[in-house]
Scaffold this motif. Structure first.
Motif, mmCIF file in Angstrom:
data_model
loop_
_atom_site.group_PDB
_atom_site.id
_atom_site.type_symbol
_atom_site.label_atom_id
_atom_site.label_comp_id
_atom_site.label_asym_id
_atom_site.label_seq_id
_atom_site.Cartn_x
_atom_site.Cartn_y
_atom_site.Cartn_z
ATOM 1 N N GLN A 1 0.472 13.135 23.025
ATOM 2 C CA GLN A 1 0.661 14.385 23.749
ATOM 3 C C GLN A 1 0.075 15.536 22.939
ATOM 4 O O GLN A 1 0.358 15.683 21.765
ATOM 5 C CB GLN A 1 2.149 14.636 23.996
ATOM 6 N N VAL A 2 -0.754 16.326 23.567
ATOM 7 C CA VAL A 2 -1.402 17.444 22.897
ATOM 8 C C VAL A 2 -0.465 18.639 22.855
ATOM 9 O O VAL A 2 0.194 18.973 23.852
ATOM 10 C CB VAL A 2 -2.703 17.834 23.618
ATOM 11 N N GLN A 3 -0.420 19.272 21.706
ATOM 12 C CA GLN A 3 0.406 20.461 21.547
ATOM 13 C C GLN A 3 -0.277 21.431 20.601
ATOM 14 O O GLN A 3 -0.867 21.025 19.596
ATOM 15 C CB GLN A 3 1.780 20.078 20.987
ATOM 16 N N VAL A 4 -0.241 22.706 20.932
ATOM 17 C CA VAL A 4 -0.745 23.742 20.032
ATOM 18 C C VAL A 4 0.365 24.757 19.826
ATOM 19 O O VAL A 4 1.073 25.118 20.769
ATOM 20 C CB VAL A 4 -2.016 24.436 20.576
ATOM 21 N N VAL A 5 0.534 25.181 18.583
ATOM 22 C CA VAL A 5 1.633 26.071 18.228
ATOM 23 C C VAL A 5 1.093 27.208 17.372
ATOM 24 O O VAL A 5 0.508 26.974 16.312
ATOM 25 C CB VAL A 5 2.736 25.327 17.463
ATOM 26 N N GLU A 6 1.310 28.444 17.826
ATOM 27 C CA GLU A 6 0.872 29.614 17.074
ATOM 28 C C GLU A 6 1.979 30.111 16.149
ATOM 29 O O GLU A 6 3.161 29.920 16.421
ATOM 30 C CB GLU A 6 0.492 30.770 18.011
ATOM 31 N N SER A 7 1.545 30.795 15.094
ATOM 32 C CA SER A 7 2.484 31.450 14.185
ATOM 33 C C SER A 7 1.748 32.592 13.490
ATOM 34 O O SER A 7 0.528 32.707 13.579
ATOM 35 C CB SER A 7 3.028 30.462 13.149
ATOM 36 N N TYR B 1 -5.293 23.552 27.036
ATOM 37 C CA TYR B 1 -4.123 23.528 26.170
ATOM 38 C C TYR B 1 -3.846 24.936 25.635
ATOM 39 O O TYR B 1 -4.741 25.594 25.099
ATOM 40 C CB TYR B 1 -4.347 22.561 25.006
ATOM 41 N N TRP B 2 -2.601 25.340 25.766
ATOM 42 C CA TRP B 2 -2.176 26.674 25.352
ATOM 43 C C TRP B 2 -0.909 26.582 24.517
ATOM 44 O O TRP B 2 -0.043 25.745 24.788
ATOM 45 C CB TRP B 2 -1.878 27.548 26.573
ATOM 46 N N GLY B 3 -0.813 27.483 23.543
ATOM 47 C CA GLY B 3 0.425 27.604 22.809
ATOM 48 C C GLY B 3 1.379 28.540 23.532
ATOM 49 O O GLY B 3 1.062 29.091 24.594
ATOM 50 N N GLN B 4 2.533 28.762 22.912
ATOM 51 C CA GLN B 4 3.563 29.600 23.523
ATOM 52 C C GLN B 4 3.362 31.072 23.217
ATOM 53 O O GLN B 4 4.001 31.926 23.812
ATOM 54 C CB GLN B 4 4.949 29.150 23.042
ATOM 55 N N GLY B 5 2.471 31.357 22.266
ATOM 56 C CA GLY B 5 2.164 32.738 21.929
ATOM 57 C C GLY B 5 2.923 33.240 20.717
ATOM 58 O O GLY B 5 4.001 32.740 20.383
ATOM 59 N N THR B 6 2.340 34.217 20.042
ATOM 60 C CA THR B 6 2.990 34.887 18.921
ATOM 61 C C THR B 6 2.760 36.384 19.078
ATOM 62 O O THR B 6 1.647 36.824 19.366
ATOM 63 C CB THR B 6 2.460 34.354 17.568
ATOM 64 N N GLN B 7 3.817 37.164 18.925
ATOM 65 C CA GLN B 7 3.758 38.604 19.202
ATOM 66 C C GLN B 7 3.196 39.377 18.020
ATOM 67 O O GLN B 7 3.623 39.183 16.871
ATOM 68 C CB GLN B 7 5.149 39.130 19.552
ATOM 69 N N VAL B 8 2.261 40.258 18.314
ATOM 70 C CA VAL B 8 1.715 41.185 17.320
ATOM 71 C C VAL B 8 2.009 42.598 17.802
ATOM 72 O O VAL B 8 1.639 42.961 18.926
ATOM 73 C CB VAL B 8 0.201 40.990 17.142
ATOM 74 N N THR B 9 2.678 43.366 16.965
ATOM 75 C CA THR B 9 3.010 44.745 17.302
ATOM 76 C C THR B 9 2.485 45.660 16.203
ATOM 77 O O THR B 9 2.802 45.455 15.025
ATOM 78 C CB THR B 9 4.525 44.933 17.458
ATOM 79 N N VAL B 10 1.660 46.627 16.587
ATOM 80 C CA VAL B 10 1.065 47.544 15.626
ATOM 81 C C VAL B 10 1.521 48.956 15.958
ATOM 82 O O VAL B 10 1.288 49.448 17.061
ATOM 83 C CB VAL B 10 -0.472 47.459 15.655
#
Length: 126
Positions: A1-7, A115-124
């Protein structure tokens, strides 16, 4: 199963830097095109950068000279180095990969990625 995870996302001041990571399991970033997208509230998902299997890369105009896409030698992790961040860079950032080997002219189109990850929030903040 393919999975991508952002951090790697977080809250920073304007002018600071962040490095996002995307770890892939069940796939290699060395034999396909992979990309970073971002989506701010109320806006469409926007292609930020793409790297193809050759290592060649492309960027959206607003991040050229500030962001760098790369991958590790094992081709299992994708990175986005973001320097001189601006408030307008605030968004959820997503890693995406698909079956295509090259970024080509349609790399900004989300439907081209499987394939997409769940996302990681960037706040500037300014």
């Amino acid at each position: 199963q393919v999975q991508v995870v952002e951090s790697g996302g977080g809250s920073v001041q304007a002018g600071e830097s962040l490095r996002l990571s995307c770890t892939g399991s069940g796939l290699s970033f060395g034999d396909r095109a992979a990309a970073w997208f971002r989506q701010a509230p109320g806006k469409e998902r926007e292609g930020v950068s793409c790297i193809e299997w050759t290592g060649g890369s492309t960027y959206t105009d607003s991040v050229k000279g500030r962001f760098t896409i790369s991958r590790d030698n094992a081709k299992t992790t994708l990175y986005l180095q973001m320097n001189n961040l601006k408030p307008e860079d605030t968004a959820m950032y997503y890693c995406a990969a698909g079956a295509r080997a090259y970024c080509s002219g349609s790399w900004r189109v989300p439907i081209n990625y499987d394939y997409w990850g769940q996302g990681t929030q960037v706040t500037v903040s300014s």
